[in-house]
Design a protein around this motif. Structure first.
Motif, PDB file in Angstrom:
ATOM      1  N   GLU A  40       0.967  -1.271   0.087  1.00 26.55           N
ATOM      2  CA  GLU A  40      -0.017   0.076   0.029  1.00 26.55           C
ATOM      3  C   GLU A  40       0.764   1.275   0.044  1.00 26.55           C
ATOM      4  OE1 GLU A  40      -3.610   0.467   2.398  1.00 26.55           O
ATOM      5  OE2 GLU A  40      -2.461   1.958   3.658  1.00 26.55           O
ATOM      6  N   LEU A  42       1.683   5.428  -2.276  1.00 24.27           N
ATOM      7  CA  LEU A  42       1.306   6.506  -3.038  1.00 24.27           C
ATOM      8  C   LEU A  42       1.713   5.599  -4.657  1.00 24.27           C
ATOM      9  CD1 LEU A  42       2.436   9.304  -1.185  1.00 24.27           C
ATOM     10  CD2 LEU A  42       0.049   8.801  -1.849  1.00 24.27           C
ATOM     11  N   PRO A  43       1.030   6.462  -5.679  1.00 29.18           N
ATOM     12  CA  PRO A  43       1.527   5.806  -6.776  1.00 29.18           C
ATOM     13  C   PRO A  43       3.058   6.254  -7.013  1.00 29.18           C
ATOM     14  CG  PRO A  43      -0.523   7.128  -7.041  1.00 29.18           C
ATOM     15  CD  PRO A  43      -0.042   7.151  -5.545  1.00 29.18           C
ATOM     16  N   GLU A 105      -3.444  -1.815  -8.086  1.00 33.37           N
ATOM     17  CA  GLU A 105      -4.456  -0.876  -7.562  1.00 33.37           C
ATOM     18  C   GLU A 105      -5.821  -1.644  -7.626  1.00 33.37           C
ATOM     19  OE1 GLU A 105      -4.004   3.502  -8.915  1.00 33.37           O
ATOM     20  OE2 GLU A 105      -3.316   2.188 -10.711  1.00 33.37           O
ATOM     21  N   GLN A 145      -2.224  -1.137  -3.391  1.00 30.83           N
ATOM     22  CA  GLN A 145      -3.481  -0.364  -3.569  1.00 30.83           C
ATOM     23  C   GLN A 145      -3.148   0.974  -3.089  1.00 30.83           C
ATOM     24  OE1 GLN A 145      -6.525  -1.340  -0.835  1.00 30.83           O
ATOM     25  NE2 GLN A 145      -5.331  -1.186   0.991  1.00 30.83           N
ATOM     26  N   ASN A 146      -3.700   1.868  -3.805  1.00 30.66           N
ATOM     27  CA  ASN A 146      -3.586   3.271  -3.203  1.00 30.66           C
ATOM     28  C   ASN A 146      -4.036   3.626  -1.784  1.00 30.66           C
ATOM     29  OD1 ASN A 146      -2.408   3.832  -5.756  1.00 30.66           O
ATOM     30  ND2 ASN A 146      -4.596   3.838  -6.509  1.00 30.66           N
ATOM     31  N   GLN A 150      -7.716   8.252  -1.141  1.00 36.45           N
ATOM     32  CA  GLN A 150      -7.874   8.626  -2.528  1.00 36.45           C
ATOM     33  C   GLN A 150      -9.252   8.701  -3.179  1.00 36.45           C
ATOM     34  OE1 GLN A 150      -4.538   7.551  -4.953  1.00 36.45           O
ATOM     35  NE2 GLN A 150      -3.183   9.189  -4.231  1.00 36.45           N
ATOM     36  N   THR A 153     -11.989   5.107  -5.121  1.00 40.95           N
ATOM     37  CA  THR A 153     -11.382   3.577  -4.525  1.00 40.95           C
ATOM     38  C   THR A 153     -12.590   2.902  -3.893  1.00 40.95           C
ATOM     39  OG1 THR A 153     -10.648   4.622  -2.672  1.00 40.95           O
ATOM     40  CG2 THR A 153      -9.074   4.520  -4.220  1.00 40.95           C
TER      41      THR A 153
END
Lengths: 306, 640
Positions: A40, A42-43, A105, A145-146, A150, A153
């Protein structure tokens, strides 16, 4: 021999994912304990790269599924299509029929699509159109996963989070690693050149060694003390389940193997506890806003090593 | 849900003893509120609006006020407390509210002791405390990790752990005057002799098994027939009721003892009256009391706590040889009019018989020889009570005989008065003391004869000698006996009753009787400083602190379970040696982490630390059974 293999694997992965030694070891421990991994963050911090390089280094077949909000279960599991030559329906296996899946994601897809994958994770088989088909062996899922704050989702429900042995966070690299990243070749190029560090039977042997690591009574006492604390303390909404207890033990064994020990120490449990228990514990009442890191830190500080 | 059931059970058990002395509507109100709370919990409904609650609570407070006309004092205070706890149930939202209710429940338990301090009450309230504690554990155990049985066990352990503290507080808590007493209205409804006697007054007391007082004789006790316990002396008669309007307050009359003195100690139960009881006749008086010339002993204030006093008495005596004129007139006065037949009868005796002595004997002979019956259920008497009794009903209890006898004597010109008190009493062979119960209440007469002074005459003895020689139970026919006195006592039952009384006596003497005076006497034996309440307070605080410290040390000592596992013990020794050098292992620190940290801090000891840690890890976590010898030796050599 075992140590050499493990070290090679780690070295190879850390050449590509820079400055994330601890996370690489945790991910490896997760796979050696035959568990699924949730990353988990951030992109752009290297989640996909880590999953990819792990698959290649372990010498596994690799498929990537990009989860989107219009993904359907059939896109994952496969579908039967009418075949004119055989005058019947022929099953076209989906991307799930592979040894390692990167579910990218995962919280962007609807719960329906998520559950298709998650069932496969638990059962190691899929049932499509009434027919049950076994999945290849070994079978790993690395999902990314983000963070759920965000937009767009679908957060994974607790029951599904529970199927991941570990959840790790990558975080930003430190300055030195980042400088190396900026100066070095593109990761994509490096990935193409990665050779498997392990043969399939070697991976299997490592997994067997991991499950053979000795866990003494004293260590089980410690694990049970941790469990009991989460169950009795008003700080936690729910205590850790027996499944979480098994997860702790298996992960600790794998971590001990990576550390080159033939017996599990309390330190091994402490090392994997944030990754294994972090996504399973939630604060209760006045602690409901507490981060999982803080909850785990409290747990570790409160339970003495017996 | 389950927790609420325990809490409600604890509350209702705490309220139950109060039901009898609260307004009738309080019990149903508590039930309704409890059921309401229970259904709210079960159906996950909302709690009532706070304005509605305020209105209801105000109404209930007004109800309590209108019943007692106050909200202070024991009865009104307890009723208000009960009502408010019941309403608190309806606004119990957070854990904090629940804890308030639980603590109120503990407080309610204490109020139970304002009404009764007997052993059964103490045991019952202990049970309530246990259940309240179970419910408190239930609410603290937010995850429901414990079933009912472990909760019960834990509550038991907690109570047992509280015992040493309880003892310290019991012995040392200073019993300081106004802080240590019961509210003023806590003394209503006590049984005992009253200051007047009308037909039926004493026979009502007979059905009470309650203890009036207990007596410890220094030597052998006197015979039953000689055990007259003198209480109020009644001079004035209004035709129906005997009383004393105006006490005699002249100095006590002298008397001449004619037998050896008996020394004894009386423990009198509270009876909310001033008089004290003594064996006829006492030579000494309890401190602070005084006696009139009729030997009625009065304390300074009504007896509202159990009272102990030591006395000496002579059972054979001669007193009041000189009778003052005022006294003689009072001892002869009869109400104007009425009871004509009795007066005629007495006058005929006076005219025919020569001496007062003969008149007395004539009256006793009448009671003995005519058809008079001794009974607990006499028929009701009409307006002319004495005539009605002597000539019509002829069935009566001691007060009838004493009253009519004194009436006859006065009518015949013999000065006489009524004496009430107790007669007899039961010896408890187990504790070797005498129990005098309310059922031993008695009334007799005294007549004044020249050269003999005041002489006790018991007309009841003429009718029913068994009453005096064997006690009330033997004197009455079985069918008339109140249940408590029934003669069906098999020996074991009697024995059990006497054992129970012995237990009660010890409880009274040593637990309830441990008041201000006994406390300072007991404590000053150990140190002079303990005689004052300041000294006691200091001692109490120090002992409580010391006790808590001891418990803490005990827990610390037992926490690491030293000595159980030699490997563990050796490692803990190693840790404590490092701790002495400033490197203490954190409780949550594993052995390998600790070794790394210690080696970094003390590189000179690295080899030893490493060796010991390796040995420890392999023995404790590596599954290598057995030999701790090498580890022990390594630890022994380890002297940082």
């Amino acid at each position: 021999m075992t140590q050499k293999l493990i070290q090679q694997t780690i070295d190879q992965v850390s050449r590509i994912v820079l400055g994330k030694d601890r996370q690489i070891r945790l991910a490896l421990a997760c796979l050696l304990a035959r568990g699924h991994l949730l990353i988990e963050d951030l992109p752009g911090v290297g989640k996909t790269t880590l999953a990819h390089v792990l698959a290649k280094t372990l010498g596994l077949d690799f498929q990537r599924i990009q989860f989107t909000s219009d993904l359907l279960p059939a896109d994952i599991l496969g579908v039967s299509v009418y075949d004119r030559d055989s005058a019947g329906f022929k099953f076209h296996p989906g991307p799930v029929f592979t040894q390692m899946i990167l579910a990218d994601e995962i919280n962007r897809a609807t719960p329906k699509a998520q559950s298709a994958l998650l069932e496969a994770m638990e059962e190691h088989q899929v049932t499509v159109e009434g027919e049950t088909r076994p999945l290849p062996h070994p079978f790993f899922v690395i999902a990314t996963q983000n963070p759920t704050f965000q937009i767009g989702t679908f957060p994974l429900p607790e029951s599904q989070l529970d199927r991941f042995l570990m959840r790790i966070e990558l975080g930003y690299p430190d300055a030195k690693a980042e400088r190396a990243l900026l100066q070095g070749k593109a990761r994509r190029e490096l990935l193409a050149g990665v050779q498997p560090a392990l043969q399939p039977q070697e991976l299997e042997a490592l997994q067997r060694s991991a499950s053979a690591v000795f866990a003494s009574e004293a260590l089980l006492d410690y694990i049970q003390a941790l469990l009991a604390f989460t169950r009795h303390s008003p700080r936690y909404l729910n205590g850790l389940s027996p499944r979480a207890a098994l997860a702790l033990l298996h992960a600790a064994r794998a971590w001990a193997l990576i550390g080159g020990r033939d017996a599990v120490l309390p330190e091994d449990v402490q090392a994997i506890l944030p990754a294994v228990a972090g996504h399973r514990l939630h604060g209760s009442g006045e602690f409901s806003g507490e981060s999982s890191a803080a909850l785990i830190a409290h747990l570790l500080a409160a339970v003495p090593v017996p | 849900m389950n927790k609420l059931a325990w809490l409600l059970a604890a509350l209702f058990l705490a309220i139950a003893p109060h039901l009898t002395h609260m307004p009738l509507w309080v019990g149903p109100l508590c039930l309704v509120l409890g059921a309401w709370r229970f259904s709210v919990e079960r159906r996950h409904a909302r709690l009532p609006n706070k304005w509605l609650l305020l209105l209801l609570a105000a109404t209930a407070t007004a109800g309590v006020f209108s019943h007692y006309l106050t909200v202070f004092g024991r009865d009104a205070g307890v009723a208000l407390l009960v009502v408010m706890i019941a309403f608190k149930l309806m606004e119990m939202k957070s854990l904090r509210d629940t804890m308030v209710v639980i603590f109120l429940s503990y407080f309610l338990v204490i109020t139970g002791f304002l009404y009764s301090q007997s052993i059964p009450t103490a045991l019952y309230l202990l049970l309530v405390v246990l259940i309240t504690t179970v419910s408190m554990i239930g609410y603290s155990d937010v995850k429901d990790g414990l079933a009912a049985q472990p909760r019960l066990r834990l509550a038991g352990v907690l109570l047992v752990q509280a015992v040493p503290l309880m003892l310290v507080l019991f012995v040392l808590f200073p019993r300081v005057g106004p802080l240590w007493g019961l509210p003023k209205d806590a003394h209503t409804g006590m049984t005992g002799l009253s200051d007047s006697m009308s037909p039926g007054a004493i026979s009502q007391l007979i059905s009470s098994e309650a203890v009036a007082f207990r007596v410890d004789f220094d030597g052998p006790p006197p015979q039953r027939g000689g055990r007259y316990w003198r209480g109020p002396v009644l001079w004035d008669f209004d035709g129906r009721t005997w009383s004393t309007h105006r006490p005699l307050d002249d100095a006590p009359a002298q008397f001449t003892p004619q037998s050896a003195a008996l020394h004894y100690t009386v423990t009198l139960e509270a009876h909310d009256q001033r008089w004290l009881f003594a064996l006829e006749l006492p030579v000494t008086l309890p401190p602070g009391s005084r006696a009139g010339s009729d030997f009625q002993i009065l304390a300074q204030a009504p007896v509202r706590q159990r009272l102990r006093y030591s006395l000496a008495s002579h059972t054979q005596y001669r007193f009041g040889l000189e009778l003052g004129e005022k006294e003689r007139q009072r001892a002869l006065r009869l109400p104007a009019g009425g009871n004509v037949r009795s007066i005629e009868l007495a006058r005929s005796w006076r005219d025919t018989l020569k001496s007062p002595h003969a008149i007395v004997n004539q009256a006793l002979a009448m009671f003995r020889d005519d058809t008079f019956f001794y009974t607990l259920n006499p028929p009701l008497l009409g307006q002319q009570a004495v005539d009605d009794f002597l000539f019509n009903t002829r069935r009566g209890f001691c007060e009838h005989y004493a009253s009519s006898f004194v009436f006859l004597m006065r009518a015949a010109g013999v000065p006489a008065r009524v004496v009430t008190g107790y007669q007899g009493g039961e010896i408890n062979p187990l504790g070797d003391y005498l129990i005098v119960r309310q059922s031993d209440a008695h009334a007799w007469a005294e007549v004044w004869l020249a050269q003999q002074g005041w002489v006790r005459v018991d007309p009841t003895a003429a009718v029913s000698p068994a009453r005096i020689e064997s006690g009330i139970a033997a004197a009455l026919p079985n069918t008339e006996l109140p249940f408590a006195l029934a003669q069906l006592d098999p020996t074991w039952l009697k024995r059990a009753r006497l054992s129970w009384d012995l237990l009660n006596n010890n409880w009274n003497q040593w637990v309830l009787g441990y008041g201000q005076e006994r406390q300072s006497r007991f404590l000053s034996r150990f140190h002079a400083m303990l005689a004052s309440w300041q000294g006691m307070a200091v001692a109490m605080v120090t002992s409580v602190a010391a006790l808590l410290l001891l418990i803490a040390l005990w827990m610390l000592w037992h926490a690491p379970q030293r000595g159980k596992d030699p490997v563990r013990a050796a490692y803990l020794t190693f840790c404590s040696r490092l701790a002495h050098r400033g490197i203490a292992r954190l409780p949550q620190e594993g052995p390998a982490d600790f070794a790394l940290r210690a080696m970094r801090l003390r590189p000179d000891l690295a080899a030893q630390i490493d060796l010991i840690t390796q040995l420890y890890i392999s023995l404790r976590y590596g599954g290598q059974r057995g030999d701790a010898g090498e580890l022990k030796r390594a630890v022994r050599r380890f002297r940082p």
